[in-house]
Design an enzyme around this catalytic site. Sequence first.
Site, PDB file in Angstrom:
ATOM      1  N   ASP A 146     -73.184  90.113  -1.165  1.00 32.59           N
ATOM      2  CA  ASP A 146     -72.864  88.928  -1.749  1.00 32.59           C
ATOM      3  C   ASP A 146     -71.578  88.732  -1.259  1.00 32.59           C
ATOM      4  OD1 ASP A 146     -72.251  87.710  -5.189  1.00 32.59           O
ATOM      5  OD2 ASP A 146     -73.019  86.906  -2.973  1.00 32.59           O
ATOM      6  N   LYS A 157     -68.838  86.705   0.225  1.00 29.77           N
ATOM      7  CA  LYS A 157     -68.287  85.068   0.229  1.00 29.77           C
ATOM      8  C   LYS A 157     -66.902  85.138  -0.100  1.00 29.77           C
ATOM      9  CE  LYS A 157     -70.626  84.133  -4.185  1.00 29.77           C
ATOM     10  NZ  LYS A 157     -71.653  83.662  -5.151  1.00 29.77           N
ATOM     11  N   ASN A 178     -65.711  86.366  -3.491  1.00 28.53           N
ATOM     12  CA  ASN A 178     -65.698  87.494  -3.967  1.00 28.53           C
ATOM     13  C   ASN A 178     -64.771  88.343  -3.288  1.00 28.53           C
ATOM     14  OD1 ASN A 178     -67.808  87.070  -5.624  1.00 28.53           O
ATOM     15  ND2 ASN A 178     -69.489  87.723  -4.171  1.00 28.53           N
ATOM     16  N   ASP A 192     -66.361  92.404  -6.771  1.00 31.39           N
ATOM     17  CA  ASP A 192     -67.816  92.021  -7.111  1.00 31.39           C
ATOM     18  C   ASP A 192     -68.795  92.559  -6.579  1.00 31.39           C
ATOM     19  OD1 ASP A 192     -67.359  88.736  -8.774  1.00 31.39           O
ATOM     20  OD2 ASP A 192     -68.559  90.308  -8.929  1.00 31.39           O
TER      21      ASP A 192
HETATM   22  C1  LIG Z   1     -65.232  87.249 -15.371  1.00 29.89           C
HETATM   23  C2  LIG Z   1     -64.823  87.216 -13.687  1.00 29.89           C
HETATM   24  C3  LIG Z   1     -63.771  86.338 -13.368  1.00 29.89           C
HETATM   25  C4  LIG Z   1     -63.680  86.536 -11.897  1.00 29.89           C
HETATM   26  C5  LIG Z   1     -62.886  86.052 -10.923  1.00 29.89           C
HETATM   27  N1  LIG Z   1     -61.370  86.582 -11.095  1.00 29.89           N
HETATM   28  C6  LIG Z   1     -60.808  87.733 -10.330  1.00 29.89           C
HETATM   29  C7  LIG Z   1     -59.679  87.713 -10.864  1.00 29.89           C
HETATM   30  C8  LIG Z   1     -58.660  88.825 -10.618  1.00 29.89           C
HETATM   31  C9  LIG Z   1     -59.242  90.304 -10.504  1.00 29.89           C
HETATM   32 CL1  LIG Z   1     -60.405  90.681 -10.864  1.00 29.89          CL
HETATM   33  C10 LIG Z   1     -57.988  91.251 -10.025  1.00 29.89           C
HETATM   34  N2  LIG Z   1     -56.713  90.649  -9.609  1.00 29.89           N
HETATM   35  C11 LIG Z   1     -56.596  89.171  -9.915  1.00 29.89           C
HETATM   36  N3  LIG Z   1     -55.384  88.819  -9.462  1.00 29.89           N
HETATM   37  C12 LIG Z   1     -55.471  87.519  -9.577  1.00 29.89           C
HETATM   38  C13 LIG Z   1     -54.290  86.464  -9.671  1.00 29.89           C
HETATM   39  C14 LIG Z   1     -53.240  86.935  -8.884  1.00 29.89           C
HETATM   40  N4  LIG Z   1     -52.537  85.816  -8.664  1.00 29.89           N
HETATM   41  C15 LIG Z   1     -51.139  85.554  -8.385  1.00 29.89           C
HETATM   42  N5  LIG Z   1     -53.229  84.884  -9.346  1.00 29.89           N
HETATM   43  C16 LIG Z   1     -54.290  85.058  -9.788  1.00 29.89           C
HETATM   44  C17 LIG Z   1     -55.335  84.391 -10.234  1.00 29.89           C
HETATM   45  N6  LIG Z   1     -56.741  87.294 -10.166  1.00 29.89           N
HETATM   46  C18 LIG Z   1     -57.337  88.584 -10.241  1.00 29.89           C
HETATM   47  C19 LIG Z   1     -59.530  86.798 -11.902  1.00 29.89           C
HETATM   48  N7  LIG Z   1     -60.594  85.937 -11.784  1.00 29.89           N
HETATM   49  N8  LIG Z   1     -64.690  87.271 -11.720  1.00 29.89           N
HETATM   50  O1  LIG Z   1     -65.349  87.539 -12.728  1.00 29.89           O
END
Ligand SMILES: Cc1cc(Cn2cc(-c3c(Cl)cnc4nc(-c5cn(C)nc5C)[nH]c34)cn2)no1
Length: 288
Positions: free
Chosen positions: A138, A140, A143, A156
Amino acid sequence: YEQPAPPKQFHLGMFEIGRPLGKGKFGRVYLVRERSSGFVCALKVLHKNELKHGGAETQVRREIEIQSNLRHPNILRLFGHFHDSKRIFLILEFAGKGELYKHLRREQRFPEWKAAQYVAQMAAALKYCHKKHIIHRDIKPENILLGIHGEIKLSDFGWSVHAPSNRRETLCGTLDYLPPEMLKPGRDKNVYSNKVDLWSLGVLTYEFLVGEAPFEDTPVMTQRKISRGEMTVPAFVSPLAKDLIKRLLVLDPEKRISLDEVQEHPWIIKYCVKGERASMRESKSTGS
Ligand SMILES: Cc1cc(Cn2cc(-c3c(Cl)cnc4nc(-c5cn(C)nc5C)[nH]c34)cn2)no1
């Protein structure tokens, strides 16, 4: 002889919950801090009943089983998991620069030096997975996350499987990244190898450089273009980059170039090998 540390039992009270980082189909992700150590990480909260209705329990099980055993700088760490009556919690590495697709949409498309570095890091992450007989399946922009130094963090693994695979799954979401062998009618569409990740890497490379996927169209037309390998590369894409895309987007999985060959490709060498610093200075000044 030291006793191995007992597996840590995690629970929600161990974490101070910070701001929401994002949301997905079955839940949200929060920035959290583990109270005793002060360690900052991301907590993915998934709702059991939504997973059940969406038939996604197997995916979460696979994400936990596979991702918790991977240790690579370009793969997002899964440190642990726990659950309560209604929710499943995944303790994930915090990626300091967030979701790559948001950067791609904001910048429209990446300069070649940046795209080449991302592709080289993706090839390294996939080489590591394939050596452990894991197909991601997957690949893309949605992810992929970016670490604090802008490095690729592949995440993911809900669709990943152990290779070779002949699982029967209903794929949902975008068709853009599906390889032709997974679109084939009849029995053999479910027998495929890790070469599916090479096709998706070709689609990803194209989208980094062009800002849209190569077969983007209506679902029916997308499937037709993929099965025929019909796509055009805009003139602003350099001949070297176009060559790599063409060697990945090959209909016959066995004829796609290998991840080793990706890492040795002149386009990757041009932007990713130390001695090529000059070309990066030049590309940054001309913005090419
Ligand atoms: C349920 C679900 C939501 C998501 C998509 N997703 C992944 C993140 C995420 C993860 Cl898993 C780890 N570290 C992250 N850091 C951020 C981030 C950093 N900044 C400056 N802005 C963001 C936004 N997001 C992270 C968030 N959502 N997949 O399954």
